[in-house]
Structures are given as structure tokens and as C-alpha cells.
Scaffold this active site. Structure first.
Site, PDB file in Angstrom:
ATOM      1  N   ASP A 112      39.403  46.289  26.123  1.00 12.23           N
ATOM      2  CA  ASP A 112      38.476  47.078  25.306  1.00 12.23           C
ATOM      3  C   ASP A 112      37.068  46.855  25.845  1.00 12.23           C
ATOM      4  O   ASP A 112      36.585  45.724  25.893  1.00 12.23           O
ATOM      5  CB  ASP A 112      38.598  46.623  23.845  1.00 12.23           C
ATOM      6  CG  ASP A 112      37.923  47.572  22.875  1.00 12.23           C
ATOM      7  OD1 ASP A 112      37.007  48.322  23.282  1.00 12.23           O
ATOM      8  OD2 ASP A 112      38.302  47.561  21.681  1.00 12.23           O
TER       9      ASP A 112
ATOM     10  N   ASP B 165      32.761  53.641  24.098  1.00  7.67           N
ATOM     11  CA  ASP B 165      33.651  52.532  23.727  1.00  7.67           C
ATOM     12  C   ASP B 165      35.081  53.023  23.964  1.00  7.67           C
ATOM     13  O   ASP B 165      35.461  54.083  23.459  1.00  7.67           O
ATOM     14  CB  ASP B 165      33.382  52.231  22.238  1.00  7.67           C
ATOM     15  CG  ASP B 165      34.230  51.116  21.645  1.00  7.67           C
ATOM     16  OD1 ASP B 165      35.009  50.510  22.391  1.00  7.67           O
ATOM     17  OD2 ASP B 165      34.092  50.864  20.430  1.00  7.67           O
TER      18      ASP B 165
ATOM     19  N   HIS C 186      35.082  53.803  14.259  1.00  9.71           N
ATOM     20  CA  HIS C 186      33.732  53.685  13.705  1.00  9.71           C
ATOM     21  C   HIS C 186      32.804  54.726  14.301  1.00  9.71           C
ATOM     22  O   HIS C 186      32.982  55.162  15.436  1.00  9.71           O
ATOM     23  CB  HIS C 186      33.198  52.281  13.996  1.00  9.71           C
ATOM     24  CG  HIS C 186      33.408  51.842  15.424  1.00  9.71           C
ATOM     25  ND1 HIS C 186      32.437  51.957  16.382  1.00  9.71           N
ATOM     26  CD2 HIS C 186      34.503  51.354  16.065  1.00  9.71           C
ATOM     27  CE1 HIS C 186      32.929  51.532  17.544  1.00  9.71           C
ATOM     28  NE2 HIS C 186      34.193  51.160  17.384  1.00  9.71           N
TER      29      HIS C 186
ATOM     30  N   HIS D  63      28.393  50.071  15.269  1.00  2.00           N
ATOM     31  CA  HIS D  63      29.117  50.405  14.040  1.00  2.00           C
ATOM     32  C   HIS D  63      28.156  51.044  13.041  1.00  2.00           C
ATOM     33  O   HIS D  63      27.578  50.353  12.217  1.00  2.00           O
ATOM     34  CB  HIS D  63      29.775  49.161  13.431  1.00  2.00           C
ATOM     35  CG  HIS D  63      30.919  48.639  14.247  1.00  2.00           C
ATOM     36  ND1 HIS D  63      32.230  48.823  13.876  1.00  2.00           N
ATOM     37  CD2 HIS D  63      30.967  47.978  15.417  1.00  2.00           C
ATOM     38  CE1 HIS D  63      33.026  48.286  14.795  1.00  2.00           C
ATOM     39  NE2 HIS D  63      32.277  47.762  15.740  1.00  2.00           N
TER      40      HIS D  63
ATOM     41  N   GLU E 197      40.308  54.426  17.260  1.00  5.74           N
ATOM     42  CA  GLU E 197      41.079  53.359  17.903  1.00  5.74           C
ATOM     43  C   GLU E 197      42.258  52.875  17.065  1.00  5.74           C
ATOM     44  O   GLU E 197      42.218  51.791  16.501  1.00  5.74           O
ATOM     45  CB  GLU E 197      40.177  52.177  18.269  1.00  5.74           C
ATOM     46  CG  GLU E 197      39.236  51.695  17.184  1.00  5.74           C
ATOM     47  CD  GLU E 197      38.333  50.567  17.696  1.00  5.74           C
ATOM     48  OE1 GLU E 197      38.830  49.658  18.380  1.00  5.74           O
ATOM     49  OE2 GLU E 197      37.133  50.597  17.414  1.00  5.74           O
TER      50      GLU E 197
ATOM     51  N   GLU F 180      41.876  53.659  22.569  1.00  5.56           N
ATOM     52  CA  GLU F 180      40.603  54.092  21.991  1.00  5.56           C
ATOM     53  C   GLU F 180      39.845  55.022  22.919  1.00  5.56           C
ATOM     54  O   GLU F 180      39.775  54.781  24.133  1.00  5.56           O
ATOM     55  CB  GLU F 180      39.726  52.856  21.708  1.00  5.56           C
ATOM     56  CG  GLU F 180      38.333  53.199  21.167  1.00  5.56           C
ATOM     57  CD  GLU F 180      37.502  51.962  20.841  1.00  5.56           C
ATOM     58  OE1 GLU F 180      37.713  50.909  21.476  1.00  5.56           O
ATOM     59  OE2 GLU F 180      36.641  52.060  19.949  1.00  5.56           O
TER      60      GLU F 180
HETATM   61 MN    MN Z   1      36.487  49.266  21.566  1.00  2.00          MN
HETATM   62 MN    MN Z   2      35.533  50.552  18.927  1.00  2.00          MN
END
Ligand code: MN
Ligand code: MN
Length: 306
Positions: free
Chosen positions: A81, A92, A165, A173, A198, A291
Site C-alpha cells: 500500500d 493512494d 476515505h 483522510h 479499498e 485500492e
Molecule cells: Mn492505501
Molecule cells: Mn487508503
């Protein structure tokens, strides 16, 4: 702004694909996280959070401590990640890889291997179901519902207490949560929202709790400390990581690891920083995650980390 998101997205996607090629039996986790983080810098972006490499029943929030000797082994479910930002605009993305190795079939029986491959497949199907639901005006509970349905088809469970998020400039976030179950949320997405979706999938109970070890923290607020070392650590954090999550490993370039850990504990207790312990599936069952970051459009969305 969109250009910055797209640039960050391309960088994350490229590095993710390069990093996947490195994943194999006997690889030091430290080598993988350092590869990802140094490539982000080389690409001209900033690191949005420490590269997470969480194995098997660990769902998230593991990054190597300094001198980490933990290695990836054949058959591990490696959740990679990573996040990069351009001028604070974050991309992300995460993927799960089963670590290849010659002894795969000796190490696992056929059923276990089949389950583990399917966990990966289900995380991809769940993410696709979510992405095809996203558009202006859709409720986030509806996305969660579609994720849940997609995962149920495999006979698995989403992890209900991990969510995607919203993203804002310099903020990983923002207020919005994107659930992996139908939480009946009335929050609606609107055009221009940037969200990370995700889904996490498991054949366990579908819930995570804290595991042993905390490797990731975030600056909260300045506080007075009498101890010189603790003061220095907080100053360093405030200066270098005022917005984003940081790794304890990054601070060991300047501070002795043992004394650093005691400072980080003090800072956490005083709520000057927030600790993010590693997260483990409650039944110790294995977990897969996928994700992408997307920008919400009138009639769909644009995936920036593809
Ligand atoms: Mn992530
Ligand atoms: Mn994330």
C-alpha cells in the site's frame, strides 16, 4: 489540481508495478518499503505515508522499523500500500500479491492455495464493483452494499471496520468514509470529490483489531515537554511531517532507536502524536486488499492510480 492528482496517480501506479516484480521468497520487507519510498522521491513526488507491507493476517499499518529483519516467504499474501503526493494532492493505491517461490505447492495444500488466490480475486472484484457504482450523487452506503455483494459471491467477508476515505490537499483522510458494507450512510458523493476505495477481504470474521507493534504515527498538536530528547523528537516531527503520517524508521536517522521509542510513547500518551498500531484480522485469517484513488464525475469516475 486535477493535473497534480493525475501526476501523483501515474507515479504511484508505475512504482506499484515495479515493486510487484521484486516480491518473492526471502525478500526483506525493509528492502521493499525503501525501494518504494525512494522511487517516490526520485519521481519528484512526496511520500504521502510510509509504504505499508502487511503480510497474511496483518491487514494494514505495518511498515518496517529500522533494521527490520522480517522477510517475505513463499505464498505470503503481501499487501503493498503506497501513496505519493504532488503539492499535497495525494494518490493512494494498494495491491495484494501472493509471493512466488519454488516451494509453493509443498508449503500449502491445494484448498489453502485456492482460497488465497480467491481472496486476491475477490478484492479485485469488490474494488471493480465499487468503482462502477461511483458517480455524482451516489450514497456511500450503496458503494458498501455493492462491495459486500461482490465479496459474498466468493463466500468471503469484507472487513467491516476498515474503510476507504476522502482525500483533500495535504489530508489523507478527509471527512468522508467509504464503507465495505452497507452501513446505511446517507453521505452522498459529489462531482470533484477525490476518494480512495479499498475493500479488504477475508475468510475470517471480517473485523480487525490491534496487533503487536506500532510503526506509523501522525502529528496531532504541539505540547510542552521537559525532557530534551522528547522535545527534540517532537520538533523534528512538527518540522518534517506536519500533515502526513510518518514512520518511526525515518526518525532513526537522527535519533537512537531505543530512546526514540520511549519518546514516541510519551508523545502518544500526551496526544501530541497519534499512534497507528498494525491491524490484524480477529480470527487470524488471511486478508487481501485492493485500492485505487478515483475522482468522482457526473456519470462515473476517473481512476488516477490505474
Ligand atoms: Mn492505501
Ligand atoms: Mn487508503
Amino acid at each position: 489540481m486535477i493535473e497534480s492528482y493525475e501526476k501523483a496517480g501515474k507515479i504511484v501506479a508505475n512504482i506499484r508495478e515495479e515493486a510487484i516484480k521484486l516480491i518473492k521468497d526471502d525478500l526483506l520487507i525493509l528492502d521493499l518499503v525503501e525501494f518504494v519510498e525512494s522511487e517516490i522521491i526520485k519521481a519528484g513526488a512526496g511520500i504521502a505515508f510510509p509504504c505499508n507491507v502487511s503480510l497474511n493476517e496483518i491487514a494494514a499499518h505495518y511498515t518496517s522499523p529500522a533494521n527490520d529483519e522480517n522477510k517475505i516467504a513463499t505464498g505470503d499474501l503481501v499487501k503493498l500500500d503506497l501513496g505519493a503526493h504532488i503539492d499535497g494532492y495525494i494518490a493512494d493505491s494498494a495491491i495484494t500479491i501472493m509471493a512466488p517461490g519454488d516451494d509453493l505447492e509443498d508449503k500449502f495444500d491445494e484448498d489453502t492455495l485456492d482460497t488465497n488466490y480467491k481472496l486476491i480475486e475477490a478484492s479485485g472484484a469488490a474494488l471493480e464493483a465499487a468503482i462502477s457504482t461511483v458517480r455524482d450523487g451516489v450514497g456511500v452506503g450503496q458503494i458498501g452494499k455493492e462491495v459486500e455483494i461482490a465479496i459474498d459471491k466468493f463466500g468471503f467477508k469484507p472487513i467491516a471496520n476498515l474503510t476507504g476515505h476522502g482525500l483533500d490537499q495535504w489530508n489523507l483522510h478527509s471527512g468522508i468514509s467509504i464503507p465495505s458494507v452497507n452501513d446505511k450512510s446517507s453521505t452522498k458523493l459529489k462531482e470533484g470529490d477525490v476518494i480512495a476505495i479499498e475493500p479488504f477481504v477475508t475468510d475470517g470474521v471480517g473485523w480487525v483489531g490491534d496487533a503487536k507493534g506500532t510503526y506509523i504515527y501522525k502529528f496531532m498538536q504541539d505540547k510542552p515537554f521537559r525532557m530534551v530528547q522528547t522535545k527534540k523528537v517532537l520538533d523534528e516531527i512538527k518540522t518534517n511531517y506536519p500533515n502526513f503520517h510518518f514512520s518511526a524508521r525515518w526518525l532513526t536517522e537522527k535519533f537512537n532507536p531505543n530512546r526514540l521509542n520511549s519518546s514516541l510513547r510519551q508523545l502518544s500518551q500526551a496526544m501530541a502524536i497519534y499512534p497507528y498500531p498494525a491491524l490484524k484480522e480477529k480470527a487470524n485469517s488471511w486478508v487481501a486488499q485492493k485500492e485505487h484513488t478515483v475522482i468522482v464525475e457526473d456519470d462515473g469516475c476517473k481512476i488516477i492510480t490505474k
